[in-house]
Design an enzyme around this catalytic site. Structure first.
Site, PDB file in Angstrom:
ATOM      1  N   HIS A  47       1.082  -0.864  -0.003  1.00 45.40           N
ATOM      2  CA  HIS A  47      -0.103  -0.117   0.031  1.00 45.40           C
ATOM      3  C   HIS A  47       0.458   1.464  -0.277  1.00 45.40           C
ATOM      4  O   HIS A  47       1.832   1.379   0.644  1.00 45.40           O
ATOM      5  CB  HIS A  47      -0.564   0.348   1.157  1.00 45.40           C
ATOM      6  CG  HIS A  47      -2.639  -0.876   1.004  1.00 45.40           C
ATOM      7  ND1 HIS A  47      -3.373  -1.059   1.711  1.00 45.40           N
ATOM      8  CD2 HIS A  47      -2.195  -2.128   0.802  1.00 45.40           C
ATOM      9  CE1 HIS A  47      -3.972  -1.997   1.934  1.00 45.40           C
ATOM     10  NE2 HIS A  47      -3.547  -2.252   0.968  1.00 45.40           N
ATOM     11  N   GLU A  49       0.977   4.136   1.726  1.00 43.04           N
ATOM     12  CA  GLU A  49       1.750   4.606   2.966  1.00 43.04           C
ATOM     13  C   GLU A  49       2.906   3.555   3.494  1.00 43.04           C
ATOM     14  O   GLU A  49       3.642   3.336   3.843  1.00 43.04           O
ATOM     15  CB  GLU A  49       0.764   4.212   4.285  1.00 43.04           C
ATOM     16  CG  GLU A  49      -0.849   5.710   4.281  1.00 43.04           C
ATOM     17  CD  GLU A  49      -1.485   4.864   3.065  1.00 43.04           C
ATOM     18  OE1 GLU A  49      -2.096   5.427   3.298  1.00 43.04           O
ATOM     19  OE2 GLU A  49      -1.347   3.855   2.585  1.00 43.04           O
ATOM     20  N   CYS A  77      -6.088   2.529   5.629  1.00 42.71           N
ATOM     21  CA  CYS A  77      -6.932   1.377   5.776  1.00 42.71           C
ATOM     22  C   CYS A  77      -6.093   1.017   7.372  1.00 42.71           C
ATOM     23  O   CYS A  77      -5.163   1.549   7.931  1.00 42.71           O
ATOM     24  CB  CYS A  77      -6.502   0.169   4.958  1.00 42.71           C
ATOM     25  SG  CYS A  77      -4.821  -1.081   4.600  1.00 42.71           S
ATOM     26  N   CYS A  80      -2.729  -0.098   7.350  1.00 38.11           N
ATOM     27  CA  CYS A  80      -1.862   1.238   7.295  1.00 38.11           C
ATOM     28  C   CYS A  80      -1.752   2.080   8.683  1.00 38.11           C
ATOM     29  O   CYS A  80       0.251   2.557   8.782  1.00 38.11           O
ATOM     30  CB  CYS A  80      -1.483   2.322   5.713  1.00 38.11           C
ATOM     31  SG  CYS A  80      -1.867   1.341   4.099  1.00 38.11           S
TER      32      CYS A  80
END
Length: 150
Positions: A47, A49, A77, A80
């Site tokens: 992801h 991040e 999310c 993250c």
């Protein structure tokens, strides 16, 4: 924030992953960049991040980002969010909300719900195995004199 959004658009248009981007800033300079690369790297943890945190930590030669700010194109999310807390930045700024993400079929609500369910009742079974053997590593860690605490 503009750089995070640009990364999200560029990565998505290059078919690297979903429309998410993030940057890590220290003393006004970008020290880490990331966009979602889940589908292009076959890595469900890639992801934006997480990619940006990994990049910043590598560039700064550290495992914590205490004097840094993370700018991300969307509210993080659960995965993250965990990575952000472990990295310990001083602030996070986000663009879109988790509801905005859910509206385009990136809905993390099922994970938030699973966290409240007992391990034995989760959709993916979690079963404890080999605790006695696994505790050996923890015992050695407790005795280790030259460890880096985090």
């Amino acid at each position: 924030m503009n750089e995070a959004v640009e990364l999200s658009i560029k990565g998505m248009l290059n078919n690297e992953g979903g429309p998410f981007g993030a940057v890590v800033v220290k003393n006004g300079l970008i020290v880490g960049k990331g966009n979602n690369k889940v589908t292009s790297t076959f890595d469900p943890t890639a992801h934006a991040e997480v990619v940006a945190i990994r990049d910043a930590c590598k560039n700064l030669n550290t495992f914590q980002l205490d004097d840094c700010i993370i700018y991300t194109s969307c509210e993080p999310c659960p995965m993250c969010l965990g990575a952000i807390y472990w990295a310990r930045p001083k602030a996070v700024y986000y663009g879109c909300t988790k509801q905005d993400a859910a509206d385009i079929n990136f809905d993390d609500d099922f994970i938030y719900k699973e966290l409240k369910v007992p391990m034995t009742e989760r959709k993916i079974p979690f079963k404890q195995l080999g605790r006695k053997n696994a505790l050996k590593a923890f015992e050695l860690w407790s005795e280790k004199q030259d460890k880096d605490l985090y």
